[in-house]
Design an enzyme around this catalytic site. Structure first.
Site, PDB file in Angstrom:
ATOM      1  N   ASP A  74       0.776  -1.246   0.000  1.00  0.00           N
ATOM      2  CA  ASP A  74       0.000   0.000   0.000  1.00  0.00           C
ATOM      3  C   ASP A  74       0.809   1.299   0.000  1.00  0.00           C
ATOM      4  O   ASP A  74       0.465   2.258   0.705  1.00  0.00           O
ATOM      5  CB  ASP A  74      -0.970   0.016   1.192  1.00  0.00           C
ATOM      6  CG  ASP A  74      -1.880  -1.201   1.234  1.00  0.00           C
ATOM      7  OD1 ASP A  74      -1.927  -1.962   0.261  1.00  0.00           O
ATOM      8  OD2 ASP A  74      -2.549  -1.383   2.259  1.00  0.00           O
ATOM      9  N   LYS A  82      -6.907  -4.878  -2.928  1.00  0.00           N
ATOM     10  CA  LYS A  82      -7.547  -5.459  -1.754  1.00  0.00           C
ATOM     11  C   LYS A  82      -8.444  -4.431  -1.082  1.00  0.00           C
ATOM     12  O   LYS A  82      -8.270  -3.223  -1.270  1.00  0.00           O
ATOM     13  CB  LYS A  82      -6.496  -5.979  -0.770  1.00  0.00           C
ATOM     14  CG  LYS A  82      -5.597  -4.914  -0.169  1.00  0.00           C
ATOM     15  CD  LYS A  82      -4.504  -5.539   0.681  1.00  0.00           C
ATOM     16  CE  LYS A  82      -3.644  -4.501   1.354  1.00  0.00           C
ATOM     17  NZ  LYS A  82      -4.325  -3.696   2.361  1.00  0.00           N
ATOM     18  N   CYS A 106      -2.178  -1.982   7.794  1.00  0.00           N
ATOM     19  CA  CYS A 106      -2.119  -3.011   6.748  1.00  0.00           C
ATOM     20  C   CYS A 106      -0.844  -3.843   6.794  1.00  0.00           C
ATOM     21  O   CYS A 106      -0.900  -5.061   6.606  1.00  0.00           O
ATOM     22  CB  CYS A 106      -2.319  -2.375   5.377  1.00  0.00           C
ATOM     23  SG  CYS A 106      -3.985  -1.691   5.163  1.00  0.00           S
TER      24      CYS A 106
END
Length: 180
Positions: free
Chosen positions: A14, A76, A109
């Site tokens: 990310d 995701k 995350c």
């Protein structure tokens, strides 16, 4: 446990265009993630990135996207990438049990991915100088929790030298140039 270029996979979590301006020391994170991606390519280590809700947070940062293969991103919506079937399918296809993690946010995350992977029996290696969060204290707490759960904490240079293993390999000079 030493890292091995033959058993590792690099996952960049990310590092996305709309998120990075809010991340503490984002230039360091992006620079070290790029170094890891370049070294992985030189040393035959598979690498890919995840993107959390890219419609909202944008794509992977352009500097990193350019270093990924065409199919190098798994989208995701789960905070833990390991709860995304496409992510686990990719890991299983690669057949590698050492997962080297970089990215953001360290306490969300990245941490949830690391904890899930440890729970699934993977050797998780967190590159501490290639992760961060919006608030540095949150990154520190996330790293501490990952360490306590069994993740190995390393630096970018540690990864590179362990992947190389020796100085007489053809890629040695090119990898060394990445950290000079």
């Amino acid at each position: 446990m030493l890292l091995s270029s033959e058993r590792s996979v690099l996952v960049v979590v990310d590092i996305q265009e709309k998120l990075m301006p809010a991340i503490a020391e984002s230039a360091r994170v992006e620079r070290n993630a790029a170094t890891l991606l370049k070294a992985a390519a030189l040393l035959g280590v598979p690498a890919f990135a995840t993107e959390q809700y890219p419609r909202g947070l944008g794509p992977t940062a352009a500097s990193l996207r350019a270093l990924l293969p065409p199919d190098g991103v798994v989208e995701k919506i789960t905070f833990s990438a390991a709860r995304e079937p496409a992510f686990l399918e990719r890991l299983e296809r690669l057949g590698r049990r050492q997962v080297v993690l970089a990215g953001s946010e360290a306490h969300v995350c990245v941490m949830q991915t690391a904890l899930s992977l440890v729970g699934l029996g993977f050797e998780v290696v967190l590159v501490a100088d290639a992760v961060s969060s919006r608030v540095p204290a949150n990154a520190e707490l996330g790293i501490a929790r990952m360490r306590a759960a069994g993740a190995t904490i390393v630096s970018t240079e540690m990864v590179l030298f362990e992947w190389m293993e020796r100085s007489d390999i053809p890629a040695f000079k090119a990898v060394l140039e990445l950290i000079r």
